[in-house]
Design an enzyme around this catalytic site. Sequence first.
Site, PDB file in Angstrom:
ATOM      1  N   GLY A 106      21.085  42.026  21.114  1.00 11.99           N
ATOM      2  CA  GLY A 106      21.727  42.898  20.120  1.00 11.99           C
ATOM      3  C   GLY A 106      22.392  44.081  20.800  1.00 11.99           C
ATOM      4  O   GLY A 106      22.465  45.174  20.244  1.00 11.99           O
ATOM      5  N   ASP A 135      24.156  48.617  16.463  1.00 18.19           N
ATOM      6  CA  ASP A 135      24.111  50.039  16.152  1.00 18.19           C
ATOM      7  C   ASP A 135      23.120  50.819  17.036  1.00 18.19           C
ATOM      8  O   ASP A 135      23.456  51.852  17.620  1.00 18.19           O
ATOM      9  CB  ASP A 135      23.716  50.145  14.671  1.00 18.19           C
ATOM     10  CG  ASP A 135      23.726  51.551  14.169  1.00 18.19           C
ATOM     11  OD1 ASP A 135      24.793  52.179  14.284  1.00 18.19           O
ATOM     12  OD2 ASP A 135      22.676  52.025  13.695  1.00 18.19           O
ATOM     13  N   HIS A 187       9.921  55.454  18.470  1.00 18.40           N
ATOM     14  CA  HIS A 187      10.535  56.538  19.251  1.00 18.40           C
ATOM     15  C   HIS A 187       9.978  57.920  18.917  1.00 18.40           C
ATOM     16  O   HIS A 187      10.135  58.859  19.685  1.00 18.40           O
ATOM     17  CB  HIS A 187      12.070  56.490  19.181  1.00 18.40           C
ATOM     18  CG  HIS A 187      12.660  57.061  17.932  1.00 18.40           C
ATOM     19  ND1 HIS A 187      12.814  56.349  16.789  1.00 18.40           N
ATOM     20  CD2 HIS A 187      13.146  58.297  17.663  1.00 18.40           C
ATOM     21  CE1 HIS A 187      13.364  57.105  15.860  1.00 18.40           C
ATOM     22  NE2 HIS A 187      13.575  58.304  16.366  1.00 18.40           N
ATOM     23  N   GLU A 247      15.370  63.895   5.387  1.00 16.78           N
ATOM     24  CA  GLU A 247      16.628  63.648   6.095  1.00 16.78           C
ATOM     25  C   GLU A 247      17.779  63.897   5.138  1.00 16.78           C
ATOM     26  O   GLU A 247      17.701  63.516   3.962  1.00 16.78           O
ATOM     27  CB  GLU A 247      16.688  62.204   6.588  1.00 16.78           C
ATOM     28  CG  GLU A 247      15.589  61.874   7.576  1.00 16.78           C
ATOM     29  CD  GLU A 247      15.764  60.486   8.162  1.00 16.78           C
ATOM     30  OE1 GLU A 247      16.206  60.380   9.312  1.00 16.78           O
ATOM     31  OE2 GLU A 247      15.477  59.510   7.462  1.00 16.78           O
ATOM     32  N   ASP A 294      10.273  51.684   6.766  1.00 16.58           N
ATOM     33  CA  ASP A 294      11.125  52.235   7.831  1.00 16.58           C
ATOM     34  C   ASP A 294      10.483  53.454   8.500  1.00 16.58           C
ATOM     35  O   ASP A 294      10.630  53.661   9.700  1.00 16.58           O
ATOM     36  CB  ASP A 294      12.480  52.624   7.201  1.00 16.58           C
ATOM     37  CG  ASP A 294      13.485  53.139   8.225  1.00 16.58           C
ATOM     38  OD1 ASP A 294      13.529  52.580   9.341  1.00 16.58           O
ATOM     39  OD2 ASP A 294      14.224  54.102   7.925  1.00 16.58           O
ATOM     40  N   HIS A 350       6.701  55.725  11.944  1.00 12.88           N
ATOM     41  CA  HIS A 350       6.780  57.052  12.562  1.00 12.88           C
ATOM     42  C   HIS A 350       5.732  58.039  12.022  1.00 12.88           C
ATOM     43  O   HIS A 350       5.064  58.734  12.771  1.00 12.88           O
ATOM     44  CB  HIS A 350       8.156  57.674  12.330  1.00 12.88           C
ATOM     45  CG  HIS A 350       9.289  56.851  12.855  1.00 12.88           C
ATOM     46  ND1 HIS A 350       9.226  56.154  14.031  1.00 12.88           N
ATOM     47  CD2 HIS A 350      10.537  56.624  12.374  1.00 12.88           C
ATOM     48  CE1 HIS A 350      10.374  55.536  14.250  1.00 12.88           C
ATOM     49  NE2 HIS A 350      11.185  55.798  13.256  1.00 12.88           N
ATOM     50  N   LYS A 385      17.553  68.292   6.926  1.00 15.16           N
ATOM     51  CA  LYS A 385      16.931  67.405   7.908  1.00 15.16           C
ATOM     52  C   LYS A 385      15.933  68.229   8.709  1.00 15.16           C
ATOM     53  O   LYS A 385      16.315  69.205   9.375  1.00 15.16           O
ATOM     54  CB  LYS A 385      17.985  66.807   8.842  1.00 15.16           C
ATOM     55  CG  LYS A 385      17.371  65.932   9.950  1.00 15.16           C
ATOM     56  CD  LYS A 385      18.444  65.218  10.759  1.00 15.16           C
ATOM     57  CE  LYS A 385      17.893  64.587  12.026  1.00 15.16           C
ATOM     58  NZ  LYS A 385      16.941  63.501  11.809  1.00 15.16           N
TER      59      LYS A 385
END
Length: 480
Positions: free
Chosen positions: A16, A20, A181, A219, A238, A243, A334
């Site tokens: 990939g 993106d 991350h 966000e 998500d 996270h 955010k």
Amino acid sequence: MDQPRTPPDTLLVVFGANGDLSKRKLLPALWNLEEEGLLPGDWHLLGTARSEVSDEDFRELARDAITEHERCAFDEDRFARFRQHLSFVSTDFRPGDTQVLSDAVAHATRRFIDDPQLLLYLSTPPSTFGRITAGLGEAGLAKEARVVFEKPFGTDPASFAELDETVHSVLREDQAYFIDHFLGKEMVQNLLAFRFANGAFEAMWNRAHIDHVQIDVPEDLGVDNRVAFYDQTGAIRDMLVTHLFQVLSIVAMEPPVRLRSGPLTDEKFKVFDSMRSLAVDDVVIGQYDGYRDLEGVAEGSGTDTYVAARVHIDNWRWDGVPFFLRTGKEMADKKQLVTLAFRRPPATMFPEVPDSGLERDHLTFDLSGGGAGFSLLAKVPGPALRLGRTNMRFTYGETGSQLIGPYERLIHDALLGDRTLFTRTDGIARTWELVAPILDMGDPHPYAQGSWGPEAANDLIAPRRWHLPQDPDRFSLPEI
Ligand code: BG6
């Protein structure tokens, strides 16, 4: 997790690679790592995807990705050298059809003087992980390779169990790198430093002193060009189960015996193990107005673009201390804040202090800005003993420190074979169990774009209140 070291020569294969995530995160991260001298002495990136992309197109795509990324300083001479490390092969990699990629890997390997280590990065939709992993096994590419998987890992407990089985039929646990991350963010690791390097904080990091904890990640962006992914995913899958839970585990865990992969991951697992499964009454989901009008969103979509949750951890340290987690798209701001609000002191010498929890002392970690603050009450100067709010703060920005991006950090760790900041499959399986009761909650509450989400989330946290927005009008005590 200690000193930077130079990783051994590496052939990196990114599935990939024209997608993106690769453009926004991976290619810029490699560029920055190279600048910081953290890439191997010799390295090569072989990109792959189904689309027809030539080597030259891929290098141009990399140039655009790097020039568009705000953290990258572009330099034409440097790029002329960097691009020589990039090539691309188009393949619909799947069991029974692995030859094209195997040949390309063998070809790329011949660029090195000695055989390089192989790092495979799956930057593809989660639905492809199983077949790509099975293909790696069949092609014999998995033997000593490390394989990085991007979240979300499955979409529910059953699909994760299936993926887990495929992964373990092809790879040993120590070859599988499940990346989140948020764990690569400087301030998340700084939570470890704050807690375990200082004498003060750990002593008060428990139910005797903490009233509640907030992990708040609003966000202001929408779902933009990610509709196809997002409409199948939503905020719970998500962000919450990934996270936010990972950050929670760092805040809540017991001190590990060493800051090494095994002990740290064991402690994180114990947190997930002692968390109570989320009940529908502990959760508010929302969807921003206008979401269903986006092109590509299924008609009448019930996808959650917002979630707020009250989490209970049933262990000695946190019994009775609620953790409030919140995140959403198209919100007013955010931010990425972790706040620990301290308990009210026993005496009532200062009756004017309200009981929302946040006009009293609290510790805040800003995961995006790289700072921390200790909010305290102090005397307003003058003849009367009146209280006001004040803040002791530090930000990396003000110290002039350069922050390493989370993807840079984690790619570098994967190149070194350091698993400390990666998640382990038993922990992931447990987090899916925890959210299973809320994966099908029905209609989300509508909320206006640019707002702080559904009103029901204020009821969820009451009588406390969300730390954000930090609007001075919300406070009855003056700022000093
Ligand atoms: C990603 C999510 O993993 O994290 C996105 O898929 C989210 O929906 C993003 O916006 C937030 O990351 P960052 O880089 O802002 O910390």
